[in-house]
Design an enzyme around this catalytic site. Structure first.
Site, PDB file in Angstrom:
ATOM      1  N   ASN A 181     -37.946 -49.584 -21.529  1.00 24.59           N
ATOM      2  CA  ASN A 181     -37.814 -50.982 -21.935  1.00 24.59           C
ATOM      3  C   ASN A 181     -36.624 -51.605 -21.222  1.00 24.59           C
ATOM      4  O   ASN A 181     -35.483 -51.164 -21.425  1.00 24.59           O
ATOM      5  CB  ASN A 181     -37.585 -51.088 -23.451  1.00 24.59           C
ATOM      6  CG  ASN A 181     -37.375 -52.529 -23.887  1.00 24.59           C
ATOM      7  OD1 ASN A 181     -38.301 -53.343 -23.840  1.00 24.59           O
ATOM      8  ND2 ASN A 181     -36.159 -52.871 -24.274  1.00 24.59           N
ATOM      9  N   GLU A 182     -36.910 -52.556 -20.370  1.00 25.84           N
ATOM     10  CA  GLU A 182     -35.861 -53.344 -19.708  1.00 25.84           C
ATOM     11  C   GLU A 182     -34.800 -52.454 -19.065  1.00 25.84           C
ATOM     12  O   GLU A 182     -33.617 -52.804 -19.024  1.00 25.84           O
ATOM     13  CB  GLU A 182     -35.187 -54.291 -20.707  1.00 25.84           C
ATOM     14  CG  GLU A 182     -36.098 -55.344 -21.269  1.00 25.84           C
ATOM     15  CD  GLU A 182     -35.355 -56.461 -21.998  1.00 25.84           C
ATOM     16  OE1 GLU A 182     -34.138 -56.361 -22.182  1.00 25.84           O
ATOM     17  OE2 GLU A 182     -36.037 -57.454 -22.358  1.00 25.84           O
TER      18      GLU A 182
HETATM   19  O1  AHR Z   1     -36.767 -59.240 -28.406  1.00 31.22           O
HETATM   20  C1  AHR Z   1     -35.421 -58.973 -28.566  1.00 31.22           C
HETATM   21  C2  AHR Z   1     -34.855 -58.063 -27.493  1.00 31.22           C
HETATM   22  O2  AHR Z   1     -34.890 -58.699 -26.259  1.00 31.22           O
HETATM   23  C3  AHR Z   1     -35.605 -56.797 -27.246  1.00 31.22           C
HETATM   24  O3  AHR Z   1     -35.230 -55.787 -28.115  1.00 31.22           O
HETATM   25  C4  AHR Z   1     -35.222 -56.435 -25.853  1.00 31.22           C
HETATM   26  O4  AHR Z   1     -36.218 -55.716 -25.192  1.00 31.22           O
HETATM   27  C5  AHR Z   1     -34.931 -57.756 -25.223  1.00 31.22           C
HETATM   28  O5  AHR Z   1     -33.733 -57.771 -24.550  1.00 31.22           O
END
Ligand code: AHR
Length: 665
Positions: A389-390
Site C-alpha cells: 500500500n502506497e
Molecule cells: O485513506 C486514508 C489513508 O490515505 C490510507 O490509509 C492510505 O493508504 C492513504 O495515505
C-alpha cells in the site's frame, strides 16, 4: 473515444474558426446502438479502513468500549486497561477492581479485571459507558455477555466456600442509575466460562451504561465484557451495526477493499496487520494499537469482512503488506521503510498463501477447516489480493514484493495480484512502480490520489492514453479535497463524478475504483473528508456518497462512444454511456461542473424509436459549496422522474450537477 470540450476548442482554433461570441449549444452524441467496448463490470466498490473509528465504535456492533481490558498508553497517553470502566459500590458495598495477567483467558488476550467484593452491600461491580454512551432502543433485545471465573469466595486468604457461586446482576442503566433492564447470572468454578443474558430496555436512551454487580464477598475475574444488539446486519452473531452496514450495502459496491490503507502496515516492521490474529473465537484474537492512534479489538476480523462481502454481494479484496513497513514509520518520515529480514520472508509468504487457502480452500484443508469451523464451509471465492500500500518503490520493497508475487503466481495463478505504485498520481514512486509492474508483468496496480476538484477536471483524459496491453488499474483511493476545511461540497462530489466518467470510458483499463476514506465517527475523526459520517445512532451521507451510489447502481459492462462538443469554449462538462447487459438498459451520465446550466442537445445515434422511455436522476444543489449537514435532511440528494425522450433531445444540464438517464427501450 470522447473528445473533451478542451480538445474541440483547440481543433476549432487550429482550423481558424472562432468559437464565436454567440453561445452555440453544446452537444452530446452517443452511439446508442454500439458497437461498444467491454468494460469492467466491477468498477465501483468501497474501501473500508479502520480509521475514524470505522470498525470499533463504528461498523462493528459491539457497544462496550475496552471490553477486554487491553487499552494501553501506547494507544493514547491516558489509556490503560481499566480505561472506560468505573468501579461501582452500591448501597454500602465496598471493594476494588484491579488488572491481572496471571491467568489470562488466552495468551493473545493477556489482561483481565479482578473484581474484589469486601462488603457486598447492594452490589460491587463495574460499569462501562461504551463509545460516548451506549445507545439503546426500548423493546429491542440486547445480548450482554462476559467471560469469568471465580477467584475466591469470602476473604481472599481466608476460608471461603468455593462451592457457592457468585451471584452477578447484569444491568442496563441510565447515567442516573435508573434500571432499564436487568438479569441475574452467576459465576462459578475456576475455568473461564462465558456467561450471557438477554436484556430488553424499557426506554430509548442514547447514553446508557452496562453494569455488572457482584453480591457476595469474594473475587471474580472478568474479561471480554460485551453488549450486542440482537438485530445486527443480517442478524449475524458478532455482527455489524445494521444501519451503517445497510448504508454500505445500499451503495451496491462490487467489491470491498480492506483492512487498509496504512492500517495494513501497522506502526513498523513486524507490526503489520496479521490476518491470522483476526479469526477464530473473539476472546482469542489479539487486539492491537490501531495505526490511527486508537484500539482495534479485531472483533471485526477477516471472517466478518468476508462474510459482509458475501452478504452484500461484493467481492472481497484484502490487502497484505509487501514485507515492508511504511516509509513514514519510525523517526525518519519518508525514509523509514524497512523490510522483513530475509530469513523471515518464507514464513510471511506462507501466511499470505494460507490466506488464500483459508478463503478458497476446501473445508478439509488446514486453513479451509478454520473457515468451516467459523460457520462457512463453502469457499468465499477470493479473486483479488492487494500486495502493498502506497509503498516507496525501493530495492528493499522490490526484492520482497517479487518473492511474494512469485509464490502467488506459482501456487495461485487464479488470483489477481494488485501491486502498488506509490501514494500519488505521479512522481518517482508512481513511475518506478509502473516500471516495476511492467517488468514483472503484473496484471493490476493500485493508484491513489487525494487532489483538488480542479485536478479531476484537468485530468479527465488521464486514462485515454494508457497502454491497453499493460497492467490494468485499480484506483484504490481517491477523493476531491475542496478548500474550506476539506468539506464534502457538491463541487468535490461533481468533480469525482466527472472523474468517474473517465474511469467508465476507460473501463477496459480502469477495472476497479474506490473512494476513500469511507466512514467517520463524529468526534473521533482523524481524516476529512469522508464519504459517510455517523454518531452512535445516526448516519449522515455526503454528496460524494450519492455520486458513487449513482455510478454503482447505474454501472454497465459495455461502453458506448460518447462525444462531447462545446463550440463556445471549454466547459466543465463530462459524459459517459454504458449498457448493462443484465437489464439491457443504456445509461448516460452527464456531469456539469459549471456554476450555470449548460444547454445541451443530446443525440442517441442509432435509436429509431419515436418515444424512448427513460428515468432521469439528477443530483445537484443550490451552489457548488452546498453540502449535507448532520442531523438535517440532505440538501444534495438524487431526485428521479420518468420521462419520454426523442432520439435527439434538448437538455439543460443544471449547474453543478450529475444527471443519469436510464433508457429502457
Ligand atoms: O485513506 C486514508 C489513508 O490515505 C490510507 O490509509 C492510505 O493508504 C492513504 O495515505
Amino acid at each position: 473515444m470522447v473528445k473533451t470540450g478542451r480538445s474541440i476548442f483547440l481543433i476549432l482554433l487550429v482550423a481558424g474558426i472562432s468559437p464565436g461570441v454567440h453561445a452555440e449549444k453544446a452537444t452530446v452524441t452517443i452511439q446508442a446502438c454500439g458497437p461498444g467496448k467491454p468494460i469492467s463490470p466491477d468498477l465501483v466498490g468501497i474501501f473500508f479502513e479502520d480509521l475514524n473509528y470505522a470498525a470499533d465504535g463504528g461498523l462493528y456492533a459491539e457497544l462496550v468500549q475496552n471490553r477486554s481490558f487491553e487499552y494501553s498508553p501506547t494507544e493514547q497517553p491516558d489509556w490503560h486497561p481499566l480505561k472506560f470502566w468505573d468501579l461501582q459500590r452500591r448501597g454500602g458495598g465496598d471493594g476494588s477492581i484491579t488488572v491481572a495477567e496471571m491467568r489470562p483467558i488466552h495468551e493473545n488476550n493477556p489482561h483481565y479485571a479482578l473484581l474484589t467484593v469486601r462488603r457486598a452491600g447492594e452490589g460491587v461491580g463495574i460499569a462501562n459507558g461504551g463509545f460516548d454512551g451506549i445507545p439503546l432502543t426500548a423493546g429491542e433485545t440486547y445480548e450482554a455477555s462476559f467471560w469469568a471465573y471465580q477467584a475466591f469466595m469470602g476473604q481472599m486468604w481466608g476460608r471461603g466456600d468455593n462451592s457457592k457461586p457468585m451471584p452477578v446482576t447484569v444491568r442496563l442503566e441510565t447515567t442516573n442509575g435508573e434500571v432499564l433492564a436487568e438479569a441475574s447470572t452467576q459465576v462459578q468454578g475456576r475455568p473461564w466460562r462465558r456467561v450471557s443474558a438477554k436484556l430488553k430496555p424499557t426506554q430509548t436512551v442514547g447514553d446508557a451504561r452496562l453494569v455488572l454487580l457482584a453480591h457476595e464477598t469474594g473475587g471474580i475475574a472478568l474479561d471480554v465484557i460485551s453488549l450486542f444488539p440482537e438485530k445486527t446486519f443480517r442478524n449475524r452473531p458478532n455482527g455489524l451495526r445494521a444501519d451503517l452496514a445497510q448504508t454500505l450495502a445500499d451503495l451496491k459496491p462490487k467489491f470491498v477493499r480492506f483492512p487498509g490503507g496504512c492500517l495494513v502496515h501497522g506502526g513498523g516492521i513486524r507490526r503489520y496487520y496479521d490476518w491470522k490474529e483476526t479469526i477464530g473465537p473473539v476472546e482469542q484474537r489479539r487486539a492491537r494499537r490501531n495505526s490511527w492512534g486508537y484500539h482495534q479489538t479485531m472483533g471485526l476480523g477477516y471472517f466478518e469482512y468476508f462474510q459482509f462481502c458475501e452478504d452484500i454481494g461484493a467481492k472481497p479484496l484484502p490487502v497484505v503488506t509487501a514485507g515492508v513497513c511504511c516509509q513514514h514509520a519510525g523517526s525518519s518520515p519518508g525514509r523509514g521503510q524497512e523490510g522483513l529480514p530475509m530469513e523471515e520472508m518464507p514464513a510471511y509468504i506462507q501466511d499470505v498463501l494460507d490466506l488464500i487457502e483459508w478463503a478458497n480452500g476446501p473445508a478439509t484443508s488446514m486453513w479451509g477447516s478454520k473457515r468451516a469451523a467459523a460457520g462457512h464451509p463453502e469457499p468465499f471465492g477470493l479473486e483479488y489480493l492487494g500486495v502493498g500500500n502506497e509503498d516507496a518503490i525501493t530495492p528493499i520493497f522490490k526484492e520482497r514484493f517479487k518473492m511474494i508475487y512469485g509464490a502467488l503466481k506459482e501456487k495461485h495463478p487464479e488470483i489477481t495480484v494488485i501491486g502498488t505504485v506509490g501514494p500519488f498520481a505521479s512522481g518517482q514512486d508512481f513511475d518506478n512502480g509502473w516500471a516495476f509492474a511492467q517488468e514483472l508483468g503484473l496484471s493490476m496496480v493500485d493508484e491513489h490520489y487525494y487532489v483538488s476538484p480542479q485536478w479531476f477536471w484537468d485530468n479527465l483524459s488521464r486514462y485515454d492514453t494508457y497502454d491497453r496491453n499493460s497492467a490494468k488499474v485499480y484506483v484504490g483511493e481517491y477523493a476531491a479535497h475542496d478548500r474550506d476545511r476539506r468539506r464534502n461540497t457538491l463541487r468535490s462530489a461533481i468533480a469525482e463524478a466527472a472523474g468517474l466518467t473517465g474511469f467508465e470510458r476507460n473501463g477496459d483499463i480502469v477495472q476497479l475504483a474506490s473512494y476513500a476514506p469511507l466512514l467517520a465517527r463524529r468526534g473521533h475523526t482523524q481524516w476529512h473528508p469522508d464519504m459517510i459520517y455517523f454518531t452512535a445512532t445516526e448516519v449522515f451521507v455526503s454528496a460524494n456518497y450519492f455520486v458513487h451510489q449513482l455510478f454503482s447502481v447505474n454501472s454497465g459492462d459495455t461502453y458506448f462512444e460518447t462525444v462531447l462538443s462545446t463550440p463556445s469554449g471549454p466547459r466543465k462538462l463530462a459524459a459517459s454511456s454504458v449498457r448493462d447487459s443484465t437489464s439491457g438498459h443504456l445509461i448516460i451520465k452527464i456531469v456539469n461542473g459549471e456554476d450555470a446550466p449548460i444547454p445541451l442537445t443530446v443525440t442517441l445515434a442509432g435509436l429509431a424509436a419515436a418515444d424512448i422511455r427513460s428515468t432521469r436522476t439528477v443530483l445537484t444543489g443550490s451552489d457548488a459549496d452546498a453540502f449535507n449537514e448532520d442531523g438535517r435532511p440532505p440538501v444534495v440528494k438524487p431526485v428521479s422522474d420518468d420521462m419520454t425522450l426523442k432520439p435527439t433531445f434538448d437538455y439543460d444540464a443544471p449547474a453543478n450537477s450529475l444527471t443519469v438517464f436510464r433508457i429502457r427501450n
